[in-house]
Design an enzyme around this catalytic site. Structure first.
Site, PDB file in Angstrom:
ATOM      1  N   GLU A 131      -1.333 -38.468  84.115  1.00 19.80           N
ATOM      2  CA  GLU A 131      -0.333 -38.329  83.073  1.00 19.80           C
ATOM      3  C   GLU A 131      -0.415 -36.942  82.747  1.00 19.80           C
ATOM      4  OE1 GLU A 131       2.110 -39.466  80.921  1.00 19.80           O
ATOM      5  OE2 GLU A 131       1.096 -41.081  80.767  1.00 19.80           O
ATOM      6  N   LYS A 207       7.197 -31.424  88.942  1.00 17.84           N
ATOM      7  CA  LYS A 207       7.156 -32.424  88.100  1.00 17.84           C
ATOM      8  C   LYS A 207       8.575 -33.293  88.179  1.00 17.84           C
ATOM      9  CE  LYS A 207       4.925 -29.297  84.986  1.00 17.84           C
ATOM     10  NZ  LYS A 207       5.026 -28.411  83.854  1.00 17.84           N
TER      11      LYS A 207
END
Ligand SMILES: NC(=O)c1ccc[n+]([C@@H]2O[C@H](COP(=O)([O-])OP(=O)(O)OC[C@H]3O[C@@H](n4cnc5c(N)ncnc54)[C@H](OP(=O)(O)O)[C@@H]3O)[C@@H](O)[C@H]2O)c1
Length: 431
Positions: A131, A207
Site C-alpha cells: 500500500e 507507481k
C-alpha cells in the site's frame, strides 16, 4: 486473543522508523483492530549505531537483512530498504521462500520485478502487500483491489510524485524558474541531491505501472510507460497555461484503448475546473473511474514517515486479521499481457509555443504547415513586438493524433523563421 503476529523489519530509515513508531504508539488499537498483537521481533539496517530517534531495545539485530528474512522466526518481513535490485529484492525472495508474508513500500522493485515476486508469493501461499508504494498514505491499492472490484476501470490517473507537484506549484505561485525551485527544494530536503528519479518522471512511472496492473488486470509493464519529466517546463508556459484556463501538472495516466494499454507520465495542461488542478504542493491525488461508480478521487500525502507508516501498518493489520489478497487483484496467472499503445497513437489537443523571427509572413508559413498536416488550430496568440529579435507565438490545437502533431513540429522547427525548438505540452481532457 490469539498468538501475536511476529514481524521483522529490514530498513530503518524514514519509512522503517515511522513504522516502528506507529506500531509502538498504537499497539493496543492495532491489536484490537487486527484481532491480535503485532510484535516486532527483529530488525536490520546498515549502521547499527545510528541514532534513529526510536528505541530498538528488545528487537534482535541483524547486520544482514537477507539472513534475517531467512532465519528470524516471524510471520511477516517488512522490506523498507528500497532499490529495484540488491538487498531489497533478496530480502523479498528470502522471505517468500521462508514462507513469510512480505510488506514493502518499494515501487521501483515492484515495477521491475512485481510479476515474478507476485507469482512466487502466490506459489508459496504468502501475501505481497505494498500500500505504501503508490501515493504513500493514500489507500489506493485497497480502493482498486477491493472497493472498486465490481467495476471495469475506464481511466486511472493522478499526481503521483510530490516533489514534481511541489516544484510546479512553487514555480506558478512564486513565479520562479524550475532551476531556482529545485535548488531551494534540495536545500530544504524536499528533493534529492540527485533528483532525476523524481523530476524525470521515473518514480511516477513506477507507481503508474502498478496502478495499471491493479486497474486493468494486466501484468506490470514498466517499460511500456511513456515517460517525460518536468525539466523542460518553463515559467512562460505556466503563465500561458493560466491565461488559457489550464494548470500544468505531472500526471500519470493509464487507459485501456483499442490500440492496447496506454500508460503515460508527462507534464500536461489540465483544465482549472478539474479537481486535480487544485492538488498543490507535495500532495498526491489519484482519480479512478469505474463504469458503475464513475469518478472517485483520493488525495493525501504521498511521502514522509507518517503517511507511509500509516499504509504499512494497514497492510500489517490485514495480515493480522488473516486477510490476504492476490497481489495485483487477481491470480498472477490471470494477469493479461496487454499490447502497448505507442505514444504516436495518442489522441488529444496540444499547446505549442514557438519562438519566431519578428518579420512578415511567419504566421502564414507556420499555419500552412498545420494545414498540410491536417492539424487544426483552436487558438493562436502572438505577443506584441519585443526588444529582442524573437517573439513567442502560442497556440492550442483541436484533438489530433500525436504522430501528426510530431510531423507538424518537425517541419516547423526546420523553418528559417523559427529560432528555437518548439515547446509542446499535451492538453489532457479529463472528463
Ligand atoms: N520516504 C518516503 O516518503 C517514501 C514514500 C513511499 C515509499 N518509500 C519507499 O520506501 C522504501 C524506503 O524508503 P526510505 O525513505 O525509508 O529510505 P531511507 O530513509 O534511505 O532508509 C533506507 C534504510 O535501508 C537501510 N539499508 C540500506 N541498505 C541496506 C543494506 N544493504 N542492509 C540493511 N539495511 C540497509 C538503511 O540503513 P541505515 O539507516 O543504517 O543507513 C536505512 O535504514 C523505498 O523503497 C522507498 O521508495 C519511501
Amino acid at each position: 486473543m490469539s498468538n501475536s503476529l511476529r514481524v521483522a523489519i529490514a530498513g530503518l530509515g524514514t519509512v522503517g522508523a515511522g513504522t516502528i513508531e506507529a506500531l509502538t504508539r498504537h499497539r493496543d488499537l492495532i491489536a484490537r483492530r487486527g484481532g491480535r498483537a503485532v510484535d516486532i521481533v527483529a530488525v536490520s539496517a546498515k549502521n547499527r549505531s545510528k541514532d534513529r530517534g526510536i528505541s530498538l531495545d528488545g528487537f534482535d539485530w541483524y547486520d544482514d537483512p537477507v539472513s534475517m528474512a531467512r532465519e528470524a522466526d516471524v510471520d511477516v518481513v517488512l522490506e523498507l530498504i528500497g532499490g529495484e535490485d540488491g538487498p531489497a529484492k533478496a530480502v523479498c525472495e528470502a522471505a517468500i521462500e521462508s514462507g513469510s508474508h512480505v510488506v514493502t513500500a518499494n515501487k521501483a522493485l515492484l515495477a521491475m520485478r512485481g510479476n515474478a515476486l507476485a507469482a512466487a508469493a502466490e506459489s508459496a501461499g504468502v501475501s505481497l502487500s505494498y500500500e505504501a508504494a503508490i501515493a504513500g498514505g493514500i489507500p489506493i491499492v485497497k480502493a482498486l483491489r477491493e472497493g472498486l472490484a465490481g467495476n471495469a476501470i475506464t481511466h486511472v490517473y493522478g499526481i503521483l510524485n510530490g516533489t514534481c507537484n511541489y516544484i510546479l506549484t512553487e514555480m506558478r505561485e512564486n513565479r520562479l524558474s524550475y532551476e531556482t525551485v529545485l535548488a531551494d527544494a534540495q536545500k530544504l530536503g524536499y528533493a534529492e541531491a540527485e533528483p532525476s528519479v523524481d523530476v524525470d518522471g521515473i518514480d511516477a512511472a513506477h507507481k503508474l505501472a502498478l496502478l495499471s496492473s491493479l486497474a486493468y488486470g494486466t501484468k506490470v509493464n514498466f517499460t511500456g510507460v511513456y515517460t517525460e519529466g518536468i525539466r523542460k517546463v518553463a515559467l512562460e508556459d505556466i503563465d500561458y497555461a493560466e491565461e488559457f484556463g489550464f494548470r500544468i501538472k505531472l500526471l500519470g495516466s493509464a487507459r485501456m484503448t483499442e490500440n492496447g494499454l496506454e500508460q503515460r507520465v508527462y507534464p500536461c495542461m489540465v483544465s482549472q475546473s478539474a479537481s486535480i488542478a487544485h492538488v498543490e504542493g507535495a500532495y498526491n491525488a489519484v482519480v479512478a473511474r469505474g463504469d458503475f461508480v464513475d469518478d472517485t478521487m483520493y488525495q493525501g500525502r504521498g511521502a514522509g514517515a507518517g503517511p507511509t507508516a500509516s499504509a504499512v501498518v494497514a497492510d500489517i493489520i490485514d495480515l493480522a486479521r488473516g486477510s490476504s489478497m492476490p497481489t495485483f487483484g487477481m491470480p498472477a496467472g490471470q494477469l493479461a499481457d496487454a499490447p502497448v499503445s505507442p505514444i504516436e497513437r495518442h489522441r488529444g489537443a496540444y499547446y505549442i509555443r514557438l519562438m519566431v523571427k519578428d518579420q512578415p509572413g511567419v504566421i502564414a508559413e507556420v499555419t500552412a504547415v498545420f494545414r498540410d498536416e491536417a492539424v487544426s488550430i483552436e487558438t493562436m496568440l502572438q505577443r506584441a513586438r519585443s526588444q529582442t529579435q524573437a517573439v513567442p507565438v502560442v497556440l492550442t490545437t483541436h484533438e489530433c493524433e500525436e504522430a501528426a502533431m510530431r510531423r507538424t513540429l518537425d517541419r516547423i522547427e526546420a523553418l528559417d523563421s523559427v529560432v528555437e525548438q518548439p515547446t509542446m505540452i499535451r492538453i489532457e481532457t479529463l472528463t
